[in-house]
Design a protein around this motif. Structure first.
Motif, PDB file in Angstrom:
ATOM      1  N   GLY A  52      -1.973 -82.294 -12.641  1.00 50.80           N
ATOM      2  CA  GLY A  52      -2.875 -83.283 -13.199  1.00 50.80           C
ATOM      3  C   GLY A  52      -2.166 -84.250 -14.121  1.00 50.80           C
ATOM      4  N   LEU A  53      -2.939 -84.901 -14.967  1.00 48.36           N
ATOM      5  CA  LEU A  53      -2.403 -85.914 -15.868  1.00 48.36           C
ATOM      6  C   LEU A  53      -1.495 -85.257 -16.904  1.00 48.36           C
ATOM      7  CD1 LEU A  53      -2.796 -89.012 -16.142  1.00 48.36           C
ATOM      8  CD2 LEU A  53      -4.420 -88.523 -17.970  1.00 48.36           C
ATOM      9  N   GLN A  54      -0.259 -85.705 -16.969  1.00 50.02           N
ATOM     10  CA  GLN A  54       0.720 -85.102 -17.876  1.00 50.02           C
ATOM     11  C   GLN A  54       1.743 -86.133 -18.327  1.00 50.02           C
ATOM     12  OE1 GLN A  54       3.603 -82.517 -15.422  1.00 50.02           O
ATOM     13  NE2 GLN A  54       1.850 -82.764 -14.051  1.00 50.02           N
ATOM     14  N   ALA A  55       2.413 -85.806 -19.427  1.00 49.19           N
ATOM     15  CA  ALA A  55       3.383 -86.722 -20.020  1.00 49.19           C
ATOM     16  C   ALA A  55       4.731 -86.620 -19.330  1.00 49.19           C
ATOM     17  CB  ALA A  55       3.533 -86.412 -21.502  1.00 49.19           C
ATOM     18  N   LEU A  56       5.467 -87.728 -19.369  1.00 49.98           N
ATOM     19  CA  LEU A  56       6.858 -87.750 -18.922  1.00 49.98           C
ATOM     20  C   LEU A  56       7.590 -88.779 -19.774  1.00 49.98           C
ATOM     21  CD1 LEU A  56       7.255 -89.858 -15.677  1.00 49.98           C
ATOM     22  CD2 LEU A  56       5.051 -89.626 -16.808  1.00 49.98           C
ATOM     23  N   ASN A  57       8.895 -88.607 -19.882  1.00 47.37           N
ATOM     24  CA  ASN A  57       9.684 -89.586 -20.619  1.00 47.37           C
ATOM     25  C   ASN A  57       9.595 -90.942 -19.936  1.00 47.37           C
ATOM     26  OD1 ASN A  57      10.834 -87.942 -22.744  1.00 47.37           O
ATOM     27  ND2 ASN A  57      12.040 -86.932 -21.157  1.00 47.37           N
ATOM     28  N   THR A  58       9.475 -91.988 -20.726  1.00 44.42           N
ATOM     29  CA  THR A  58       9.372 -93.333 -20.159  1.00 44.42           C
ATOM     30  C   THR A  58      10.629 -93.675 -19.361  1.00 44.42           C
ATOM     31  OG1 THR A  58       8.013 -94.039 -22.048  1.00 44.42           O
ATOM     32  CG2 THR A  58       9.011 -95.771 -20.701  1.00 44.42           C
TER      33      THR A  58
ATOM     34  N   LEU B 151       5.677 -70.708 -19.548  1.00 47.21           N
ATOM     35  CA  LEU B 151       6.573 -71.257 -20.551  1.00 47.21           C
ATOM     36  C   LEU B 151       5.766 -71.577 -21.798  1.00 47.21           C
ATOM     37  CD1 LEU B 151       8.645 -73.756 -18.362  1.00 47.21           C
ATOM     38  CD2 LEU B 151       9.476 -71.620 -19.358  1.00 47.21           C
ATOM     39  N   THR B 152       6.249 -71.146 -22.951  1.00 50.80           N
ATOM     40  CA  THR B 152       5.588 -71.434 -24.211  1.00 50.80           C
ATOM     41  C   THR B 152       6.488 -72.291 -25.077  1.00 50.80           C
ATOM     42  OG1 THR B 152       6.427 -69.353 -25.144  1.00 50.80           O
ATOM     43  CG2 THR B 152       4.236 -69.312 -24.165  1.00 50.80           C
ATOM     44  N   ALA B 153       5.880 -73.161 -25.862  1.00 58.02           N
ATOM     45  CA  ALA B 153       6.646 -74.041 -26.729  1.00 58.02           C
ATOM     46  C   ALA B 153       7.155 -73.268 -27.932  1.00 58.02           C
ATOM     47  CB  ALA B 153       5.778 -75.216 -27.192  1.00 58.02           C
ATOM     48  N   GLY B 154       8.419 -73.536 -28.311  1.00 58.86           N
ATOM     49  CA  GLY B 154       8.984 -72.897 -29.481  1.00 58.86           C
ATOM     50  C   GLY B 154       8.263 -73.325 -30.745  1.00 58.86           C
ATOM     51  N   SER B 155       8.266 -72.480 -31.746  1.00 59.45           N
ATOM     52  CA  SER B 155       7.575 -72.750 -32.997  1.00 59.45           C
ATOM     53  C   SER B 155       8.087 -74.045 -33.625  1.00 59.45           C
ATOM     54  CB  SER B 155       7.788 -71.581 -33.976  1.00 59.45           C
ATOM     55  OG  SER B 155       7.177 -71.853 -35.214  1.00 59.45           O
ATOM     56  N   GLY B 156       7.158 -74.975 -33.902  1.00 53.20           N
ATOM     57  CA  GLY B 156       7.523 -76.240 -34.523  1.00 53.20           C
ATOM     58  C   GLY B 156       8.111 -77.255 -33.573  1.00 53.20           C
ATOM     59  N   ASP B 157       8.165 -76.941 -32.271  1.00 55.80           N
ATOM     60  CA  ASP B 157       8.789 -77.844 -31.306  1.00 55.80           C
ATOM     61  C   ASP B 157       7.805 -78.382 -30.278  1.00 55.80           C
ATOM     62  OD1 ASP B 157      11.587 -77.765 -32.112  1.00 55.80           O
ATOM     63  OD2 ASP B 157      11.532 -75.663 -31.530  1.00 55.80           O
ATOM     64  N   ALA B 158       6.511 -78.265 -30.550  1.00 52.42           N
ATOM     65  CA  ALA B 158       5.517 -78.690 -29.571  1.00 52.42           C
ATOM     66  C   ALA B 158       5.472 -80.207 -29.437  1.00 52.42           C
ATOM     67  CB  ALA B 158       4.143 -78.164 -29.964  1.00 52.42           C
ATOM     68  N   ASN B 159       5.447 -80.685 -28.200  1.00 55.71           N
ATOM     69  CA  ASN B 159       5.278 -82.106 -27.911  1.00 55.71           C
ATOM     70  C   ASN B 159       4.665 -82.226 -26.513  1.00 55.71           C
ATOM     71  OD1 ASN B 159       7.373 -82.348 -25.826  1.00 55.71           O
ATOM     72  ND2 ASN B 159       8.833 -82.041 -27.480  1.00 55.71           N
TER      73      ASN B 159
ATOM     74  N   LYS C 288      19.295 -76.450 -23.580  1.00 53.81           N
ATOM     75  CA  LYS C 288      20.488 -76.810 -24.337  1.00 53.81           C
ATOM     76  C   LYS C 288      20.224 -78.013 -25.237  1.00 53.81           C
ATOM     77  CE  LYS C 288      23.892 -75.229 -20.912  1.00 53.81           C
ATOM     78  NZ  LYS C 288      24.986 -75.644 -19.998  1.00 53.81           N
ATOM     79  N   ASN C 289      19.446 -78.969 -24.729  1.00 54.22           N
ATOM     80  CA  ASN C 289      19.136 -80.185 -25.466  1.00 54.22           C
ATOM     81  C   ASN C 289      17.706 -80.099 -25.989  1.00 54.22           C
ATOM     82  OD1 ASN C 289      18.579 -82.818 -26.341  1.00 54.22           O
ATOM     83  ND2 ASN C 289      19.842 -83.742 -24.747  1.00 54.22           N
ATOM     84  N   SER C 290      17.524 -80.311 -27.279  1.00 54.82           N
ATOM     85  CA  SER C 290      16.195 -80.174 -27.888  1.00 54.82           C
ATOM     86  C   SER C 290      15.429 -81.494 -27.932  1.00 54.82           C
ATOM     87  CB  SER C 290      16.336 -79.620 -29.305  1.00 54.82           C
ATOM     88  OG  SER C 290      17.112 -80.493 -30.112  1.00 54.82           O
ATOM     89  N   GLN C 291      15.902 -82.514 -27.214  1.00 57.14           N
ATOM     90  CA  GLN C 291      15.245 -83.820 -27.240  1.00 57.14           C
ATOM     91  C   GLN C 291      13.784 -83.728 -26.832  1.00 57.14           C
ATOM     92  OE1 GLN C 291      17.069 -86.727 -24.686  1.00 57.14           O
ATOM     93  NE2 GLN C 291      15.538 -88.294 -25.087  1.00 57.14           N
ATOM     94  N   ASN C 292      13.485 -82.908 -25.832  1.00 53.37           N
ATOM     95  CA  ASN C 292      12.108 -82.759 -25.354  1.00 53.37           C
ATOM     96  C   ASN C 292      11.451 -81.488 -25.862  1.00 53.37           C
ATOM     97  OD1 ASN C 292      12.287 -85.133 -23.816  1.00 53.37           O
ATOM     98  ND2 ASN C 292      13.302 -84.035 -22.160  1.00 53.37           N
ATOM     99  N   GLY C 293      11.911 -80.992 -27.008  1.00 56.31           N
ATOM    100  CA  GLY C 293      11.379 -79.749 -27.520  1.00 56.31           C
ATOM    101  C   GLY C 293      12.054 -78.553 -26.884  1.00 56.31           C
ATOM    102  N   LYS C 294      11.583 -77.363 -27.229  1.00 48.04           N
ATOM    103  CA  LYS C 294      12.172 -76.138 -26.708  1.00 48.04           C
ATOM    104  C   LYS C 294      11.081 -75.207 -26.179  1.00 48.04           C
ATOM    105  CE  LYS C 294      16.170 -76.323 -29.802  1.00 48.04           C
ATOM    106  NZ  LYS C 294      16.971 -75.607 -30.832  1.00 48.04           N
ATOM    107  N   ASN C 295      11.471 -74.394 -25.204  1.00 48.36           N
ATOM    108  CA  ASN C 295      10.540 -73.443 -24.601  1.00 48.36           C
ATOM    109  C   ASN C 295      11.133 -72.042 -24.566  1.00 48.36           C
ATOM    110  OD1 ASN C 295       9.809 -76.189 -22.956  1.00 48.36           O
ATOM    111  ND2 ASN C 295       8.009 -74.906 -23.229  1.00 48.36           N
ATOM    112  N   ASN C 296      10.234 -71.067 -24.564  1.00 49.00           N
ATOM    113  CA  ASN C 296      10.601 -69.674 -24.331  1.00 49.00           C
ATOM    114  C   ASN C 296      10.000 -69.212 -23.017  1.00 49.00           C
ATOM    115  OD1 ASN C 296      10.420 -70.010 -27.469  1.00 49.00           O
ATOM    116  ND2 ASN C 296      11.737 -68.253 -27.145  1.00 49.00           N
ATOM    117  N   THR C 297      10.730 -68.341 -22.330  1.00 49.72           N
ATOM    118  CA  THR C 297      10.233 -67.798 -21.073  1.00 49.72           C
ATOM    119  C   THR C 297       9.526 -66.473 -21.310  1.00 49.72           C
ATOM    120  OG1 THR C 297      12.293 -66.608 -20.649  1.00 49.72           O
ATOM    121  CG2 THR C 297      12.113 -68.842 -19.768  1.00 49.72           C
TER     122      THR C 297
END
Length: 253
Positions: free
Chosen positions: A86-92, A35-43, A229-238
């Motif tokens: 490993g160590l990774q982010a998640l929504n609080t 999975l790659t992050a969409g352009s400008g949507d990296a988080n 569908k929801n861009s709250q957490n950014g977007k990905n391409n397959t």
């Protein structure tokens, strides 16, 4: 699924009626998606994925205009997705948000666990293929490329392991409460778009004996549309690489 297979058979049979050179075949192998992050949507949520292993399988028909050029249509099952270990982010989590004054809770926490996005698609590629014979041998090499449309068959997020929550991405500031279990499987199909489209390419070598051929090929596909569908957490391409073995049989001479 049944309608797609029926359409595939109808188009294949129409080629036979017109007397075209038509081959039908199957292939199967390994899919290596990411999975790659969409352009400008990296988080921190939609980045950091590595490749996972999955299944690749296809039924195809090939219409040959000349010995060198053909058009190939496929019904292809492709495992997609990616994984993080490993160590990774998640929504609080909401229960931790409630511990902070209004509006002061961090957007992300961090934890050391395993996470895998398992996405399975049914692809319908149409490829233009060019084939060259290797001298006077029964071997042929070929390349192909073209667009595809696809439909999402299933999607799940599988997590596992135990870890405390950390307030920092370096894992140096653990929160009170000790380790938490991350053993969970969640169906995320409703969170993703059902349809996608993109491009696929491949290259391979085939050994032909009469009307039969066995081949080995490698290639890849990439979806042009963001999957969430929801861009709250950014977007990905397959996208996925693949390695496969297959067999085909030529019906018209």
């Amino acid at each position: 699924m049944k309608k797609l297979i029926g359409l595939f058979v109808i188009v294949f049979c129409s080629g036979l009626v017109r007397g075209q050179v038509v081959a039908i075949g199957i292939r199967g192998g390994i899919s290596i998606p990411n999975l790659t992050a969409g352009s400008g949507d990296a988080n921190p949520i939609n980045t950091g994925y590595s490749s996972r292993l999955g299944t690749e399988a296809a039924l195809f028909a090939e219409w040959k205009s000349t010995e060198r050029f053909s058009v190939e249509a496929m019904i292809e099952y492709s495992a997609q997705g990616g994984k993080k270990n490993g160590l990774q982010a998640l929504n609080t989590p909401p229960e931790i948000v409630a511990m902070y004054p209004a509006g002061q809770a961090p957007a992300y926490l961090y934890a050391d666990y395993k996470s895998e996005a398992r996405l399975n698609y049914l692809l319908l590629p149409v490829l233009a293929k060019f084939t060259w014979k290797v001298g006077n041998t029964p071997f042929h090499v070929y390349v192909g490329a073209g667009p595809f449309a696809c439909i999402l068959v299933s999607a799940s997020q599988v997590t596992g392991g135990q870890s405390p929550f950390y307030a920092d991405p370096a894992g140096q500031q653990p929160l009170p409460g000790g380790s938490q279990s991350f053993d969970h499987t969640q169906n995320i199909r409703k969170e993703l778009h059902r349809f996608n489209a993109g491009a696929e390419g491949l290259a391979g070598i085939a050994y032909r004996c009469g009307k039969s051929a066995v081949f080995m090929e490698g290639g890849g596909n990439y979806g042009f549309l963001n999957i969430q569908k929801n861009s709250q957490n950014g977007k990905n391409n397959t996208g996925a690489g693949m390695v496969a073995l297959g067999y085909s049989y030529q019906f018209c001479k």
